[in-house]
Motif scaffolding. Sequence first.
Motif, PDB file in Angstrom:
ATOM      1  N   MET A 121      -3.650  10.707  35.394  1.00 54.13           N
ATOM      2  CA  MET A 121      -2.504  11.793  36.115  1.00 54.13           C
ATOM      3  C   MET A 121      -0.836  10.736  35.794  1.00 54.13           C
ATOM      4  SD  MET A 121      -3.510  11.989  40.218  1.00 54.13           S
ATOM      5  CE  MET A 121      -1.606  12.388  41.263  1.00 54.13           C
ATOM      6  N   GLY A 122       0.140  11.508  36.172  1.00 60.33           N
ATOM      7  CA  GLY A 122       0.677  11.042  35.854  1.00 60.33           C
ATOM      8  C   GLY A 122       1.884  12.231  36.563  1.00 60.33           C
ATOM      9  N   HIS A 123       3.197  10.890  37.228  1.00 61.18           N
ATOM     10  CA  HIS A 123       3.919  11.712  37.538  1.00 61.18           C
ATOM     11  C   HIS A 123       5.671  11.581  37.127  1.00 61.18           C
ATOM     12  CE1 HIS A 123       7.617  11.427  40.186  1.00 61.18           C
ATOM     13  NE2 HIS A 123       7.544  13.622  40.080  1.00 61.18           N
ATOM     14  N   SER A 124       5.923  12.699  36.456  1.00 61.73           N
ATOM     15  CA  SER A 124       7.291  12.445  35.539  1.00 61.73           C
ATOM     16  C   SER A 124       7.031  11.632  34.392  1.00 61.73           C
ATOM     17  CB  SER A 124       9.238  12.094  36.251  1.00 61.73           C
ATOM     18  OG  SER A 124       9.690  11.844  36.011  1.00 61.73           O
ATOM     19  N   SER A 125       7.903  10.723  34.063  1.00 68.03           N
ATOM     20  CA  SER A 125       7.611  10.172  32.416  1.00 68.03           C
ATOM     21  C   SER A 125       5.974   9.725  32.891  1.00 68.03           C
ATOM     22  CB  SER A 125       8.610   8.593  32.557  1.00 68.03           C
ATOM     23  OG  SER A 125       8.341   7.780  33.833  1.00 68.03           O
ATOM     24  N   GLY A 126       5.791   9.280  33.596  1.00 69.54           N
ATOM     25  CA  GLY A 126       4.129   8.561  34.030  1.00 69.54           C
ATOM     26  C   GLY A 126       3.307  10.024  33.228  1.00 69.54           C
ATOM     27  N   ALA A 127       3.594  11.237  33.695  1.00 68.22           N
ATOM     28  CA  ALA A 127       2.912  12.439  33.022  1.00 68.22           C
ATOM     29  C   ALA A 127       3.209  12.565  31.719  1.00 68.22           C
ATOM     30  CB  ALA A 127       3.396  13.877  33.863  1.00 68.22           C
ATOM     31  N   HIS A 128       4.342  11.615  31.152  1.00 71.44           N
ATOM     32  CA  HIS A 128       4.497  12.146  30.215  1.00 71.44           C
ATOM     33  C   HIS A 128       3.616  11.546  29.064  1.00 71.44           C
ATOM     34  CE1 HIS A 128       6.574  10.723  26.601  1.00 71.44           C
ATOM     35  NE2 HIS A 128       6.574  11.975  25.802  1.00 71.44           N
ATOM     36  N   THR A 129       3.364   9.737  29.947  1.00 67.22           N
ATOM     37  CA  THR A 129       2.405   9.149  29.055  1.00 67.22           C
ATOM     38  C   THR A 129       0.562   9.736  29.088  1.00 67.22           C
ATOM     39  OG1 THR A 129       3.930   6.928  29.144  1.00 67.22           O
ATOM     40  CG2 THR A 129       1.630   7.057  29.110  1.00 67.22           C
ATOM     41  N   ALA A 130       0.384  10.018  29.778  1.00 67.62           N
ATOM     42  CA  ALA A 130      -0.449  10.706  30.808  1.00 67.62           C
ATOM     43  C   ALA A 130      -0.968  11.892  29.372  1.00 67.62           C
ATOM     44  CB  ALA A 130      -0.641  11.261  31.166  1.00 67.62           C
ATOM     45  N   ALA A 131       0.192  12.755  28.810  1.00 67.10           N
ATOM     46  CA  ALA A 131       0.390  13.961  27.800  1.00 67.10           C
ATOM     47  C   ALA A 131      -0.145  13.006  26.234  1.00 67.10           C
ATOM     48  CB  ALA A 131       1.281  14.576  28.219  1.00 67.10           C
ATOM     49  N   LEU A 132       0.636  11.947  26.083  1.00 68.91           N
ATOM     50  CA  LEU A 132       0.338  11.476  25.363  1.00 68.91           C
ATOM     51  C   LEU A 132      -0.994  10.588  24.882  1.00 68.91           C
ATOM     52  CD1 LEU A 132       3.524   8.900  24.144  1.00 68.91           C
ATOM     53  CD2 LEU A 132       3.084  11.403  22.826  1.00 68.91           C
ATOM     54  N   LEU A 133      -1.544  10.268  25.562  1.00 67.88           N
ATOM     55  CA  LEU A 133      -2.858   9.487  26.002  1.00 67.88           C
ATOM     56  C   LEU A 133      -3.734  10.573  25.343  1.00 67.88           C
ATOM     57  CD1 LEU A 133      -2.655   6.750  28.234  1.00 67.88           C
ATOM     58  CD2 LEU A 133      -2.705   6.330  25.767  1.00 67.88           C
ATOM     59  N   ALA A 134      -3.601  12.550  26.146  1.00 71.19           N
ATOM     60  CA  ALA A 134      -4.682  12.653  26.734  1.00 71.19           C
ATOM     61  C   ALA A 134      -4.778  13.922  24.542  1.00 71.19           C
ATOM     62  CB  ALA A 134      -4.799  13.898  27.159  1.00 71.19           C
ATOM     63  N   THR A 135      -3.959  13.576  24.018  1.00 69.56           N
ATOM     64  CA  THR A 135      -3.084  14.608  22.845  1.00 69.56           C
ATOM     65  C   THR A 135      -3.008  14.247  21.490  1.00 69.56           C
ATOM     66  OG1 THR A 135      -0.324  14.725  23.385  1.00 69.56           O
ATOM     67  CG2 THR A 135      -1.190  16.060  24.149  1.00 69.56           C
ATOM     68  N   GLN A 136      -3.331  12.837  22.164  1.00 67.05           N
ATOM     69  CA  GLN A 136      -2.355  12.010  20.621  1.00 67.05           C
ATOM     70  C   GLN A 136      -4.133  10.428  21.168  1.00 67.05           C
ATOM     71  OE1 GLN A 136       1.022  10.712  19.036  1.00 67.05           O
ATOM     72  NE2 GLN A 136       2.069  11.994  20.693  1.00 67.05           N
ATOM     73  N   GLU A 137      -5.631  10.958  20.887  1.00 66.89           N
ATOM     74  CA  GLU A 137      -6.416   9.902  20.416  1.00 66.89           C
ATOM     75  C   GLU A 137      -6.106   8.594  19.634  1.00 66.89           C
ATOM     76  OE1 GLU A 137      -9.854  12.307  18.976  1.00 66.89           O
ATOM     77  OE2 GLU A 137      -8.865  13.302  20.738  1.00 66.89           O
TER      78      GLU A 137
END
Length: 305
Positions: A121-137
């Motif tokens: 779970m992340g907010h703003s740039s933290g959401a970007h990091t969370a999404a990177l971890l979820a999309t790039q294993e």
Amino acid sequence: MKSVDVLNFVLPSNHYTRETVHFAKDPRLTMDIYQPSTATEKPVVIFIYGGAWKMGESSEYKFIAHALTGLGYPVIIPNYRLYPSVTFPTFVNDVALAIAYAETHAAHLSVDINKHGYVLMGHSSGAHTAALLATQESFLHNNGVMHKPIGLIGLSGPYDLPLDDPEVEPVFGGAPAENVNPLLNVNQRMPPTLLLHGADDDRVIPKHSKDFAAKIEKQSVAVTLRIYSGVDHVKIIASIAAPLRFMGDSYDDIAHFLSNLERHNDSASTPTTPMSKIQRTDQTTSTTTTTTTTTTTTATIMDTQ
């Protein structure tokens, strides 16, 4: 004193315990671990704060842990190194290292991330990091993480970074777009996803979440999109705090998503999937919005505190 400090000060802490541990040698690399006082069989939520990759401290987000532990979820909030001390991908790797540490040291920590899995779970740039971890294993695998996340919650994330933006360019140092934009790496192995965005957000425009949700939907992965009328970049996260829930519906939608995620995992044979055994799992797709407000393509994307 910052307003977030006042908010955290007035919140009671009698329903959870907190410990802070170092997960790497750098003195900044600590994580706050919150365990509900009443033991529950729920996944761990790993919250990644925003701050344009340039600011932020885990201690500022006690109100997030207060809200989620109140629902029975253990919470981990890691610190990561910031620009200009580091550039991409160091801060992403730092978060992955925190997850790996929680996995390998589960027997000695107050929460067991291996037992019921974890949600990013992340907010703003933290959401970007969370999404990177979820999309790039590869970010997880290369840092020793053994399991993929079982869910992703993104609040106001910039999922399609304009790499020529003067705020973005120095942080990402000319990295190729395919390495830094979650939008370009959506895949069928992503976990169920909840995307929240304020219609009045002029810092990270709602188009980021709308486009990200559309790409996820095309991969037959479960995704829910909420666009909140009258909510901006700050209110979307502030409304998670108990005294501020009149500002928006973030808390209710997160609670509903996590509850549904638990039911899905309870019906599965195993709560977590080892990185070496990830298989495609098609989910029923649900995409909804709560407003018909239109957005432009103007690339105003960064965080403010």
